[in-house]
Design a protein around this motif. Structure first.
Motif, PDB file in Angstrom:
ATOM      1  N   LEU A  58     -27.680  -0.958  17.419  1.00  0.00           N
ATOM      2  CA  LEU A  58     -27.172  -1.435  16.131  1.00  0.00           C
ATOM      3  C   LEU A  58     -25.643  -1.484  16.192  1.00  0.00           C
ATOM      4  N   ALA A  59     -25.076  -2.660  15.909  1.00  0.00           N
ATOM      5  CA  ALA A  59     -23.637  -2.833  16.106  1.00  0.00           C
ATOM      6  C   ALA A  59     -22.818  -1.844  15.270  1.00  0.00           C
ATOM      7  N   GLY A  60     -23.312  -1.520  14.086  1.00  0.00           N
ATOM      8  CA  GLY A  60     -22.534  -0.640  13.228  1.00  0.00           C
ATOM      9  C   GLY A  60     -22.998   0.808  13.279  1.00  0.00           C
ATOM     10  N   ARG A 101      -8.943  -7.521  19.621  1.00  0.00           N
ATOM     11  CA  ARG A 101      -8.740  -6.173  19.059  1.00  0.00           C
ATOM     12  C   ARG A 101      -8.055  -5.218  20.045  1.00  0.00           C
ATOM     13  N   HIS A 102      -8.210  -5.472  21.345  1.00  0.00           N
ATOM     14  CA  HIS A 102      -7.408  -4.710  22.313  1.00  0.00           C
ATOM     15  C   HIS A 102      -5.920  -4.979  22.057  1.00  0.00           C
ATOM     16  N   PHE A 103      -5.604  -6.236  21.926  1.00  0.00           N
ATOM     17  CA  PHE A 103      -4.202  -6.619  21.767  1.00  0.00           C
ATOM     18  C   PHE A 103      -3.654  -6.120  20.429  1.00  0.00           C
ATOM     19  N   ALA A 153     -17.732   2.121  26.967  1.00  0.00           N
ATOM     20  CA  ALA A 153     -18.849   1.215  26.691  1.00  0.00           C
ATOM     21  C   ALA A 153     -19.424   1.646  25.346  1.00  0.00           C
ATOM     22  N   SER A 154     -20.398   0.904  24.862  1.00  0.00           N
ATOM     23  CA  SER A 154     -21.073   1.333  23.636  1.00  0.00           C
ATOM     24  C   SER A 154     -22.435   0.680  23.551  1.00  0.00           C
ATOM     25  N   THR A 155     -23.224   1.143  22.593  1.00  0.00           N
ATOM     26  CA  THR A 155     -24.512   0.491  22.347  1.00  0.00           C
ATOM     27  C   THR A 155     -24.422  -0.496  21.184  1.00  0.00           C
ATOM     28  N   SER A 156     -23.203  -0.894  20.826  1.00  0.00           N
ATOM     29  CA  SER A 156     -23.064  -1.785  19.672  1.00  0.00           C
ATOM     30  C   SER A 156     -23.863  -3.070  19.833  1.00  0.00           C
ATOM     31  N   LYS A 157     -23.955  -3.578  21.052  1.00  0.00           N
ATOM     32  CA  LYS A 157     -24.735  -4.786  21.288  1.00  0.00           C
ATOM     33  C   LYS A 157     -25.969  -4.483  22.130  1.00  0.00           C
ATOM     34  N   GLU A 164     -18.954   8.815  18.654  1.00  0.00           N
ATOM     35  CA  GLU A 164     -19.486   8.259  17.403  1.00  0.00           C
ATOM     36  C   GLU A 164     -19.941   6.817  17.609  1.00  0.00           C
ATOM     37  N   ASN A 165     -19.725   5.951  16.632  1.00  0.00           N
ATOM     38  CA  ASN A 165     -20.362   4.633  16.704  1.00  0.00           C
ATOM     39  C   ASN A 165     -19.488   3.515  17.252  1.00  0.00           C
ATOM     40  N   SER A 166     -18.218   3.776  17.569  1.00  0.00           N
ATOM     41  CA  SER A 166     -17.350   2.657  17.933  1.00  0.00           C
ATOM     42  C   SER A 166     -16.522   2.970  19.176  1.00  0.00           C
ATOM     43  N   SER A 167     -16.729   2.194  20.226  1.00  0.00           N
ATOM     44  CA  SER A 167     -15.912   2.385  21.434  1.00  0.00           C
ATOM     45  C   SER A 167     -14.477   1.936  21.181  1.00  0.00           C
ATOM     46  N   LEU A 168     -14.300   0.973  20.279  1.00  0.00           N
ATOM     47  CA  LEU A 168     -12.935   0.561  19.941  1.00  0.00           C
ATOM     48  C   LEU A 168     -12.151   1.746  19.380  1.00  0.00           C
ATOM     49  N   ALA A 169     -12.833   2.562  18.568  1.00  0.00           N
ATOM     50  CA  ALA A 169     -12.185   3.759  18.025  1.00  0.00           C
ATOM     51  C   ALA A 169     -11.793   4.725  19.146  1.00  0.00           C
ATOM     52  N   LEU A 170     -12.657   4.861  20.144  1.00  0.00           N
ATOM     53  CA  LEU A 170     -12.333   5.739  21.284  1.00  0.00           C
ATOM     54  C   LEU A 170     -11.114   5.219  22.042  1.00  0.00           C
ATOM     55  N   MET A 171     -11.068   3.904  22.227  1.00  0.00           N
ATOM     56  CA  MET A 171      -9.914   3.307  22.921  1.00  0.00           C
ATOM     57  C   MET A 171      -8.648   3.500  22.101  1.00  0.00           C
ATOM     58  N   HIS A 172      -8.766   3.231  20.824  1.00  0.00           N
ATOM     59  CA  HIS A 172      -7.634   3.420  19.913  1.00  0.00           C
ATOM     60  C   HIS A 172      -7.127   4.862  19.989  1.00  0.00           C
ATOM     61  N   TRP A 222     -10.929   0.435  31.072  1.00  0.00           N
ATOM     62  CA  TRP A 222     -12.047  -0.322  31.641  1.00  0.00           C
ATOM     63  C   TRP A 222     -13.131  -0.429  30.589  1.00  0.00           C
ATOM     64  N   ASP A 223     -13.060  -1.473  29.798  1.00  0.00           N
ATOM     65  CA  ASP A 223     -13.963  -1.626  28.652  1.00  0.00           C
ATOM     66  C   ASP A 223     -15.188  -2.420  29.084  1.00  0.00           C
ATOM     67  N   ASN A 224     -16.187  -1.680  29.556  1.00  0.00           N
ATOM     68  CA  ASN A 224     -17.384  -2.350  30.079  1.00  0.00           C
ATOM     69  C   ASN A 224     -18.392  -2.580  28.947  1.00  0.00           C
ATOM     70  N   ALA A 225     -17.921  -3.279  27.919  1.00  0.00           N
ATOM     71  CA  ALA A 225     -18.715  -3.484  26.699  1.00  0.00           C
ATOM     72  C   ALA A 225     -19.981  -4.298  26.955  1.00  0.00           C
ATOM     73  N   TYR A 226     -19.970  -5.110  28.025  1.00  0.00           N
ATOM     74  CA  TYR A 226     -21.116  -6.006  28.286  1.00  0.00           C
ATOM     75  C   TYR A 226     -21.800  -5.688  29.615  1.00  0.00           C
ATOM     76  N   ALA A 227     -21.814  -4.398  29.964  1.00  0.00           N
ATOM     77  CA  ALA A 227     -22.310  -3.958  31.271  1.00  0.00           C
ATOM     78  C   ALA A 227     -23.755  -4.376  31.543  1.00  0.00           C
TER      79      ALA A 227
HETATM   80  N1  PMP Z   1     -14.930  -4.201  23.516  1.00  0.00           N
HETATM   81  C1  PMP Z   1     -15.228  -5.499  23.617  1.00  0.00           C
HETATM   82  C2  PMP Z   1     -14.817  -6.241  24.841  1.00  0.00           C
HETATM   83  C3  PMP Z   1     -15.869  -6.154  22.566  1.00  0.00           C
HETATM   84  O1  PMP Z   1     -16.146  -7.460  22.665  1.00  0.00           O
HETATM   85  C4  PMP Z   1     -16.201  -5.432  21.404  1.00  0.00           C
HETATM   86  C5  PMP Z   1     -16.834  -6.117  20.245  1.00  0.00           C
HETATM   87  N2  PMP Z   1     -18.181  -6.008  20.281  1.00  0.00           N
HETATM   88  C6  PMP Z   1     -15.891  -4.072  21.354  1.00  0.00           C
HETATM   89  C7  PMP Z   1     -15.256  -3.496  22.421  1.00  0.00           C
HETATM   90  C8  PMP Z   1     -16.181  -3.236  20.135  1.00  0.00           C
HETATM   91  O2  PMP Z   1     -17.166  -2.340  20.432  1.00  0.00           O
HETATM   92  P1  PMP Z   1     -17.559  -1.141  19.455  1.00  0.00           P
HETATM   93  O3  PMP Z   1     -18.506  -1.675  18.457  1.00  0.00           O
HETATM   94  O4  PMP Z   1     -18.199  -0.154  20.374  1.00  0.00           O
HETATM   95  O5  PMP Z   1     -16.308  -0.595  18.814  1.00  0.00           O
END
Ligand code: PMP
Length: 428
Positions: A258-260, A139-141, A251-255, A97-105, A215-220
């Motif tokens: 579209l972030a949301g 948000r990881h913490f 990873a995600s395409t949030s950045k 879906e739209n949030s990698s944070l949700a996948l990690m969670h 391995w959160d490669n959010a800024y790959a």
């Molecule tokens: N991981 C890192 C390191 C972030 O800085 C952010 C915030 N953009 C996220 C994950 C959240 O990403 P997403 O929008 O895919 O949940």
């Protein structure tokens, strides 16, 4: 010169002058934002083409993407598109879906309740600890705090975590089940993990047989210079070291788009992908395939994605540079702070003199610059040296970014001068 080297009288004069400038800034009653790493509206506009990228015939195609069906691991074309970014074959990529944070969670919740491949039981049957390279992503913490996972902060070196510390901890302590890593252009330090760090992470002996690297490669692909850093492939390194199941890659395409309303991505070993999709299958019948197809049509291929990132770079670099210029102009040579000049990502990590970060953030806030609380970049909000502040320059317009940086710089001069006066037993 350096505040510490000023005579008492010169320090008083310095404090008075800085405070006058600070008070004048405050009196302007500005409302500035340096809180979250959000793309600006200009950046979002780059992906407006996404909104109408799919027409009715296309939505009906491929087995009718409007309906249920196709499984939880995502549209084949989307898995193909993002495979190069994740460093895995498409068969080992999940587009969600739209949030990698949700996948990690969710993967942590699944692990706590059911365990991961190689676990004897759900992690939650015993105490769980995660290693947290810090400063890191709050948000990881927060996920760890929410589920009672103990966190151990590990220092970062500029090229990843201090591996001597990591190796020793994971070898000794079987409660260490996981570790957060933002391996490229880390939030907020800009660390880019060296090949040696990746290799040692893949090879290290862990007391827990079911240890996982998150391995959160959010800024790959979020380069800000021509030095487009490529890091070693963690999945390949783990497989080569005989630890094929060690890494979960996110990873995600949030950045990127579209972030949301982007796409969240996962890659791992075949066993981990089977585990993940099995768990996901209880949670959902399947992802939003229309959004996945829109991304495929809009980005086209990995080269298209990289071309879009160049447009982001053109919008972000002037803001980064504006902050760096203001900080250098106001703070160089004062011995009050140090900061990063990242090759990518969204942040400048700003370290003020020990014991001053909370006060500096308070002063900046009072002067109208909204900041994340000092300490947020550490597990449990506890920065043991009270030194780190995350500056997020992407969201405001350029003039707002400059003003926010000025406010932060003035707050730093006042906050640290106050601290030096106090140390000398003098009143500010
Ligand atoms: N991981 C890192 C390191 C972030 O800085 C952010 C915030 N953009 C996220 C994950 C959240 O990403 P997403 O929008 O895919 O949940």
């Amino acid at each position: 010169g350096d505040l510490a080297s000023l005579s008492n009288d010169d320090l008083q004069r310095f404090y008075t002058a800085a405070n006058e400038r600070y008070q004048a800034f405050k009196a302007r009653g500005l409302k500035l934002d340096s809180t979250r790493g959000k793309p600006s509206a200009d950046q979002l506009d780059l992906s407006n083409g996404l909104l109408a990228a799919v027409d009715e015939a296309e939505a009906r195609g491929g087995g009718d993407l409007r309906n249920y069906g196709g499984g939880v691991n995502g549209l084949p074309q989307a898995r193909e598109l993002f495979a190069p970014m994740l460093g895995a074959p498409a068969a080992q990529v999940v587009v969600a879906e739209n949030s990698s944070l949700a996948l990690m969670h969710d993967s942590i919740v699944y692990a706590l309740l059911k365990g991961v491949p190689g676990s004897k039981a759900g992690w939650s049957t015993e105490p769980v600890t995660f290693l947290c390279p810090a400063p890191g992503y709050d948000r990881h913490f927060a996920i760890c705090a929410q589920y009672g996972i103990k966190m151990i902060a590990v220092p970062l070196t500029g090229t990843g975590p201090d591996m001597d510390v990591v190796e020793k901890l994971v070898a000794e302590d079987a409660s260490i089940k996981g570790m957060w890593c933002v391996p490229k252009y880390a939030n907020p330090t800009g660390d880019v993990y060296s090949d040696e760090v990746v290799e040692r992470l893949a090879k290290m002996k862990t007391a827990a047989a079911d240890f996982r690297i998150f391995w959160d490669n959010a800024y790959a692909v979020h380069h800000l210079t021509d030095k487009k850093h490529e890091i070693a492939n963690i999945l390949e390194a783990c497989a080569a070291a005989g630890n094929a199941d060690r890494a979960f890659v996110f990873a995600s395409t949030s950045k990127i788009t579209l972030a949301g309303a982007g796409l969240a991505l996962f890659a791992a070993s075949p066993a981990n992908v089977a585990w993940m999709t099995k768990n996901m299958g209880f949670r959902s019948i399947g992802p939003d395939k229309i959004n996945q197809l829109r991304h495929v049509k809009f980005l086209k291929d990995f080269a298209g994605l990289q071309a879009l990132m160049e447009k982001h770079r053109a919008l972000i670099v002037p803001k980064m540079n504006a902050v760096l210029d203001v900080l250098a102009q106001e703070l160089n040579g004062r011995g009050v702070a140090t900061w990063t000049n990242p090759d990518g990502g969204y942040f400048i990590s700003f370290d003020v003199r020990e014991g001053c970060a909370k006060r500096v953030v308070q002063l900046a806030e009072e002067a109208g610059v909204a900041m994340v609380p000092a300490g947020n970049t550490f597990p449990n909000g506890n920065d043991p040296k009270d030194t780190n502040i995350r500056i997020a320059p992407t969201f405001p317009a350029l003039d707002g970014v400059k003003l926010a940086a000025e406010g932060i710089a003035l707050a730093t001069l006042v906050g640290v001068a106050e601290n030096e006066l106090k140390k000398r037993g003098q009143a500010a």
